[in-house]
Design a protein around this motif. Sequence first.
Motif, PDB file in Angstrom:
ATOM      1  N   TRP B 301      57.851-126.646 -35.470  1.00  0.00           N
ATOM      2  CA  TRP B 301      57.912-126.978 -36.903  1.00  0.00           C
ATOM      3  C   TRP B 301      57.536-125.726 -37.682  1.00  0.00           C
ATOM      4  O   TRP B 301      56.481-125.143 -37.446  1.00  0.00           O
ATOM      5  N   THR B 302      58.361-125.336 -38.616  1.00  0.00           N
ATOM      6  CA  THR B 302      57.982-124.247 -39.499  1.00  0.00           C
ATOM      7  C   THR B 302      58.162-124.749 -40.922  1.00  0.00           C
ATOM      8  O   THR B 302      59.210-125.299 -41.254  1.00  0.00           O
ATOM      9  N   GLN B 303      57.161-124.619 -41.734  1.00  0.00           N
ATOM     10  CA  GLN B 303      57.301-125.127 -43.095  1.00  0.00           C
ATOM     11  C   GLN B 303      56.750-124.145 -44.116  1.00  0.00           C
ATOM     12  O   GLN B 303      55.768-123.471 -43.880  1.00  0.00           O
ATOM     13  N   VAL B 304      57.453-124.080 -45.229  1.00  0.00           N
ATOM     14  CA  VAL B 304      56.955-123.326 -46.365  1.00  0.00           C
ATOM     15  C   VAL B 304      56.914-124.315 -47.520  1.00  0.00           C
ATOM     16  O   VAL B 304      57.941-124.785 -47.995  1.00  0.00           O
ATOM     17  N   GLU B 305      55.714-124.668 -47.902  1.00  0.00           N
ATOM     18  CA  GLU B 305      55.531-125.713 -48.904  1.00  0.00           C
ATOM     19  C   GLU B 305      55.069-125.066 -50.196  1.00  0.00           C
ATOM     20  O   GLU B 305      53.937-124.598 -50.287  1.00  0.00           O
ATOM     21  N   THR B 306      55.951-125.018 -51.174  1.00  0.00           N
ATOM     22  CA  THR B 306      55.527-124.427 -52.446  1.00  0.00           C
ATOM     23  C   THR B 306      55.528-125.452 -53.568  1.00  0.00           C
ATOM     24  O   THR B 306      54.892-125.253 -54.581  1.00  0.00           O
ATOM     25  N   GLY B 307      56.260-126.523 -53.394  1.00  0.00           N
ATOM     26  CA  GLY B 307      56.459-127.450 -54.499  1.00  0.00           C
ATOM     27  C   GLY B 307      55.599-128.700 -54.406  1.00  0.00           C
ATOM     28  O   GLY B 307      54.625-128.745 -53.664  1.00  0.00           O
ATOM     29  N   SER B 308      55.986-129.709 -55.174  1.00  0.00           N
ATOM     30  CA  SER B 308      55.354-131.018 -55.268  1.00  0.00           C
ATOM     31  C   SER B 308      53.994-130.960 -55.942  1.00  0.00           C
ATOM     32  O   SER B 308      53.241-130.001 -55.782  1.00  0.00           O
ATOM     33  N   ALA B 309      53.699-132.012 -56.682  1.00  0.00           N
ATOM     34  CA  ALA B 309      52.376-132.131 -57.267  1.00  0.00           C
ATOM     35  C   ALA B 309      51.387-132.456 -56.160  1.00  0.00           C
ATOM     36  O   ALA B 309      50.267-131.958 -56.135  1.00  0.00           O
ATOM     37  N   ILE B 310      51.848-133.312 -55.243  1.00  0.00           N
ATOM     38  CA  ILE B 310      50.997-133.718 -54.132  1.00  0.00           C
ATOM     39  C   ILE B 310      51.795-133.654 -52.839  1.00  0.00           C
ATOM     40  O   ILE B 310      52.908-134.159 -52.750  1.00  0.00           O
ATOM     41  N   THR B 311      51.234-133.001 -51.875  1.00  0.00           N
ATOM     42  CA  THR B 311      51.879-132.931 -50.565  1.00  0.00           C
ATOM     43  C   THR B 311      50.949-133.550 -49.531  1.00  0.00           C
ATOM     44  O   THR B 311      49.774-133.189 -49.450  1.00  0.00           O
ATOM     45  N   TRP B 312      51.492-134.478 -48.801  1.00  0.00           N
ATOM     46  CA  TRP B 312      50.737-135.179 -47.752  1.00  0.00           C
ATOM     47  C   TRP B 312      51.644-135.161 -46.536  1.00  0.00           C
ATOM     48  O   TRP B 312      52.645-135.864 -46.507  1.00  0.00           O
ATOM     49  N   LYS B 313      51.348-134.332 -45.595  1.00  0.00           N
ATOM     50  CA  LYS B 313      52.358-134.043 -44.598  1.00  0.00           C
ATOM     51  C   LYS B 313      51.777-133.399 -43.355  1.00  0.00           C
ATOM     52  O   LYS B 313      51.098-132.388 -43.465  1.00  0.00           O
ATOM     53  N   TYR B 314      52.063-133.961 -42.202  1.00  0.00           N
ATOM     54  CA  TYR B 314      51.479-133.454 -40.959  1.00  0.00           C
ATOM     55  C   TYR B 314      52.506-133.452 -39.829  1.00  0.00           C
ATOM     56  O   TYR B 314      52.475-134.304 -38.945  1.00  0.00           O
ATOM     57  N   PRO B 315      53.448-132.531 -39.869  1.00  0.00           N
ATOM     58  CA  PRO B 315      54.447-132.504 -38.802  1.00  0.00           C
ATOM     59  C   PRO B 315      53.753-132.349 -37.441  1.00  0.00           C
ATOM     60  O   PRO B 315      52.942-131.448 -37.268  1.00  0.00           O
TER      61      PRO B 315
END
Lengths: 243, 480
Positions: B301-315
């Motif tokens: 899993w590779t992720q680049v998270e820049t957006g969203s007001a709220i991120t809840w995420k656990y790949p």
Amino acid sequence: MLLEIKDLKVKAEDKQILKGLNLSVNPGEVHAIMGPNGSGKSTLARALSGHPGYEVNGGSVTFDGRDLLAMSPEERACEGVFMAFQYPVEIPGVNNAYFLKAALNAVRKHKGLQELDAVEFMQLIKSKAKLLEMDQAMLSRSVNEGFSGGEKKRNEIFQMAVLEPRLAILDETDSGLDIDALKIVANGVNALRAKDRAMIVVTHYQRLLDYIVPDFVHVLSGGQIIRSGGKELALELEAKGYR
Amino acid sequence: MSTSTDTIEQLANAEYKYGFTTDVEADTFEPGLNEDVVRRLSAIKHEPEWLLEFRLKAFRAWQKMTEPTWHNLKIEKTDYQALSYYSAPKKKPALKSMDEVDPEVRKTFEKLGIPLIEQQFLAGVAVDAVFDSVSVATTFREKLGQLGIIFCSFSEAVKDHPELVKQYLGSVVPYTDNFYATLNSAVFSDGSFVYIPKGVRCPMELSTYFRINAKNTGQFERTLIVADEGAYVSYLEGCTAPMRDENQLHAAVVELVALDGATIKYSTIQNWYPGDKNGKGGIYNFVTKRGIAHANAKITWTQVETGSAITWKYPSCILQGDNSIGEFYSVATVNNYQQADTGTKMIHLGKNTRSTIVSKGISAGRGQNTYRGAVKIAKNAKGARNYSQCDSLLIGDRCGAHTFPYLEIKNTSAKVEHEASTSKIGEDQIFYCRQRGISSEDAVNMIVSGFCKDVFRELPMEFAVEAQKLLSISLEGSVG
Ligand SMILES: Nc1ncnc2c1ncn2[C@@H]1O[C@H](COP(=O)(O)OP(=O)(O)OP(=O)(O)O)[C@@H](O)[C@H]1O
Ligand SMILES: [Mg+2]
């Protein structure tokens, strides 16, 4: 005249450090600035490079006829003002060569020159690295991270060699250098002496001035230049001290 | 440097670049959620009985569940009855080429800077573009089809490959898994399906652009990727959303199945609307992503998270088979009032399983960034190894970084290493760069990309460039 400082007053955190400093520098000249600890030498260097923590509250500085104080730090750098830091800053994760390429291309862009590509850049820095006998490995490390005190100072002069400024302010570049390194760095600086380039060399020791022979020596004390003279003044100070 | 300089210049004061909406007639359900809505949703999609059953079981389970509260997030309560659970472009054409795509939709893609056609030919990327809930464009299918690869919308997969969907749907993320995944299982609209047959190496990156559009419509994407024995696939997911005032809920589920010896690389760039400078609006992103790796399989899993007001995420990875490998590389950025609680779970069940976690959290403005990671080593996971590295970078002094690593080791032969660091972009560093001619913003970008390079390295080339741009956009104005 390249640099003209008139009645410069600078303060930091409510402390008035420079209290009316005058200095004129022509292209090609090397000026040494000496003076007791805490007299304001680094403050002068920071004020000239536009450090946001230092407020100019009097006087003027013109650089090549333009108001230096009106320019942002990066604009001053692009116009050719370079400061070799007394305490160079570590930037973890940023490759030394990459950093320098970004800096050089920013300066070139400002001058309307084409940016160098990776190959041209590597050729350039190889020759400059040779001048300062820099270990290639240091180019691929993070900027100043884990560098020894002496390596950091050498890296500053290496950057200056690459950026080819019009005015170089060297703040105690000699401190932290061993005897051999001092020679190498001084030779590097001398190689960069040029008709159209001036230098302000801040130092505590005659030793450096044996290698980098100044045209003028000034004593900064209590926020002002209290004495100026030729290279012999440094010898006198070495013998008698500042009092 | 010049590209990032240009980017910043272009985007200075641009607010959210992708903040616009498109006028496409949408076929939208009235707000509200009950069994009848679930049935209607299933019926409108002509779904088989077993799928309706799956949805209904999930819906009934969901009614008894409550939202998780263990995270480190401040969340405004969502009124699930105020959301609409279906929206589709009305003119749903049977598309043979891009020319047949609704011009409005095409314009949207253009504004997003996704030249579909160019990408098809130049980058060799097959694009399955999701516009709202229904796929409107699928390309390259024939070429992939020759290799036996299936790459289609989820709904199409249900129609054309029901046996595969039935076998694997919910096999990694059961419908009872968690509040958001269960809700998704009940009302998922569409998404992507990928199947790579035995021994086949998918010759191109598979890419999907998601886009949230119709107002007030929660999006419930469902993705299922199955790599059969010895197969290889690299899948890219990139998202943008238009500017909205209300919070938009997004609860996706992604399931990966890597059978013996298979490799799945799943890369994400998440750039949903983060809300404005004052924390108003923005997407709520609650995602459940999990993969199961059978013997000798590998999931990255590779992720680049820049957006969203709220991120809840656990790949996460379930390393079920012996010698299987799980990797998680993450960059999560928060600026202004954004909040992220993200990380991974590596569950070692098989012998000699290995996992690597590299998490880079960047906090600026008043952003709050939490890394939450669990490494579990089961009793039978002899010789399991994990290496975790969690680094936080702070810009300014009103933001926060938090790290919660959980360890559960039930086999003494396991080796687990954890490294963590927190650093701050100092004024001295910025000044040093400026003294060399580099602007503050470029300096921040340079330091940030240096910080993230271990993760960017894992991204496919063109994605890495995109990621770099997004980071600089999302950190705009973070230094004075
Ligand atoms: N940012 C600042 N805030 C408060 N005081 C400062 C600041 N910078 C410098 N000073 C003070 O101003 C005086 C001059 O400092 P400066 O660093 O310019 O001295 P210097 O001549 O370079 O000394 P040295 O020879 O020890 O390097 C010192 O007393 C120092 O403590
Ligand atoms: Mg000093």
